[in-house]
Design an enzyme around this catalytic site. Structure first.
Site, PDB file in Angstrom:
ATOM      1  N   THR A 141       0.850  -1.186   0.000  1.00  0.00           N
ATOM      2  CA  THR A 141       0.000   0.000   0.000  1.00  0.00           C
ATOM      3  C   THR A 141       0.888   1.240   0.000  1.00  0.00           C
ATOM      4  OG1 THR A 141      -1.856  -1.042   1.090  1.00  0.00           O
ATOM      5  CG2 THR A 141      -1.536   1.285   1.591  1.00  0.00           C
ATOM      6  N   THR A 149      -0.102   0.823   6.783  1.00  0.00           N
ATOM      7  CA  THR A 149      -0.135  -0.315   5.864  1.00  0.00           C
ATOM      8  C   THR A 149       0.005  -1.591   6.682  1.00  0.00           C
ATOM      9  OG1 THR A 149       1.036  -1.485   4.104  1.00  0.00           O
ATOM     10  CG2 THR A 149       2.327   0.089   5.356  1.00  0.00           C
TER      11      THR A 149
HETATM   12  N1  ASP Z   1      -3.880  -1.925   4.821  1.00  0.00           N
HETATM   13  C1  ASP Z   1      -4.263  -2.442   3.527  1.00  0.00           C
HETATM   14  C2  ASP Z   1      -5.602  -3.132   3.674  1.00  0.00           C
HETATM   15  O1  ASP Z   1      -5.816  -3.821   4.642  1.00  0.00           O
HETATM   16  C3  ASP Z   1      -3.286  -3.409   2.953  1.00  0.00           C
HETATM   17  C4  ASP Z   1      -1.865  -2.922   2.853  1.00  0.00           C
HETATM   18  O2  ASP Z   1      -1.401  -2.188   3.704  1.00  0.00           O
HETATM   19  O3  ASP Z   1      -1.191  -3.282   1.880  1.00  0.00           O
HETATM   20  O4  ASP Z   1      -6.392  -3.006   2.779  1.00  0.00           O
END
Ligand code: ASP
Length: 347
Positions: free
Chosen positions: A217, A267
């Site tokens: 992310t 993230t």
């Molecule tokens: N936090 C994001 C989610 O749960 C995923 C990520 O950080 O890549 O959608």
């Protein structure tokens, strides 16, 4: 807190954090997600560290440029920096986003400005705005869509989902103003993400037994004249159930900004960040307890559960496990990829 997977990324920005962690006073920080690939994994994907460093540097340069000049804001910097990462296939946002269990890119993003003016501890300030979109399939740059929602007249709505969000974003008034492009869902697909989905059960719509721990992310936080902004953009988790919403479009969970404290972009396993309202928790601790960002982040991290449902943790600016970078007031650009890695000046 499971220290073995202390890999969930957290980006924090406040003057105190920056002075504590970064060699120079930064005005823009970015992250390209937790779960940094090892050199071997990069090689397998035909990628190099230089590819990531270059992408981070381009994002910082674009964000920095957008913040220069009369009337430019931290929101401009955050949006511009994130757009570059959304356009890069290296990250889990925009092009290159992970796919749902039924093989579609379903994108989320949010943005917030931390401006506080006048009395009322910020609550009366109409400019303390935020915007988000979730579950969009055709928006090339979801961060700009989130900004369009944030800037709706009278802050009428704050979070728009799916088709309704797309209708709003692609309305004549917004298309040009927010530099939006409608793309086919296949635009977002990359060989890497399609392969990840193919590795999963052949049946359509199966939940992955565990979230994939390479996140990717993207997020940014910036400060201009003492005013903060933060934003986050993602494709979510690989093989997620269609319609699943993570923390990234949830203000208070994945993104938060408050001029009195810091700007936060998260993230990691979104469910965990939502349950603990982590982004706001860090800000609230700073304001209520009158403590610095590093202390607040550590406290917020410490209250995350030690279980197998997800991975959790924080990384304050300058710590490990997150592709990251910052640009100084003089326009010098620094990036770092791996745990405890020294900041590398690339410009
Ligand atoms: N936090 C994001 C989610 O749960 C995923 C990520 O950080 O890549 O959608």
């Amino acid at each position: 807190m499971r220290t073995a997977i202390f890999a969930v990324g957290f980006l924090l920005l406040s003057a105190s954090a920056l002075f504590a962690q970064a060699p120079q006073k930064a005005v823009l920080l970015i992250h390209g997600g937790a779960g940094v690939l090892t050199d071997a994994e990069m090689k397998e994907l035909g990628l190099t560290r230089a590819d990531f460093e270059k992408a981070l540097a381009e994002s910082l340069a674009a964000g920095f440029k957008a913040m220069q000049g009369e009337g430019k804001t931290a929101v401009d910097g955050v949006e511009a920096a994130i757009r570059v990462m959304e356009d890069s296939p290296l990250f889990n946002a925009g092009k290159g986003a992970v796919l749902t269990a039924d093989g579609r890119a379903e994108l989320d993003a949010s943005i917030m400005e931390g401006r506080i003016e006048g009395s009322g501890e910020g609550k009366k300030d109409p400019r303390k705005r935020a915007g988000a979109v979730t579950g969009v399939h055709h928006v090339k740059n979801p961060i700009s869509a989130a900004r369009a929602v944030m800037e709706m007249p009278d802050s009428r709505h704050m979070l728009l989902a799916g088709e309704g969000a797309e209708r709003f974003v692609f309305s004549e008034a917004n298309l040009k103003k927010y530099n939006q492009e409608r793309v086919s869902n296949t635009y977002f697909w990359t060989d890497r993400r399609v392969a990840e989905i193919r590795k999963k059960e052949p049946k359509l719509i199966t939940m992955s037994p565990k979230p994939v721990e390479k996140f990717g992310t993207v997020g940014a936080s910036a400060v201009v004249n003492g005013h903060l902004a933060a934003g986050t953009s993602t494709g979510g988790l690989t093989g997620k159930w269609p319609g699943r919403i993570g923390d990234s479009p949830i203000i208070g969970a994945g993104t938060y900004a408050d001029d009195r404290a810091c700007g936060v972009s998260c993230t990691g396993t979104g469910e965990l960040f939502i349950r603990h309202a982590i982004a706001h928790d860090v800000v609230a601790r700073m304001i209520y307890k009158k403590i610095g960002v590093v202390e607040a982040a550590s406290e917020a991290a410490a209250q995350l559960p030690d279980d197998d449902d997800g991975v959790g943790g924080f990384i304050a600016l300058g710590a490990d496990g997150i592709y990251r970078g910052y640009v100084t007031a003089k326009g010098e650009i620094y990036v770092a990829l791996l745990a405890k890695e020294e900041w590398k000046r690339v410009k």
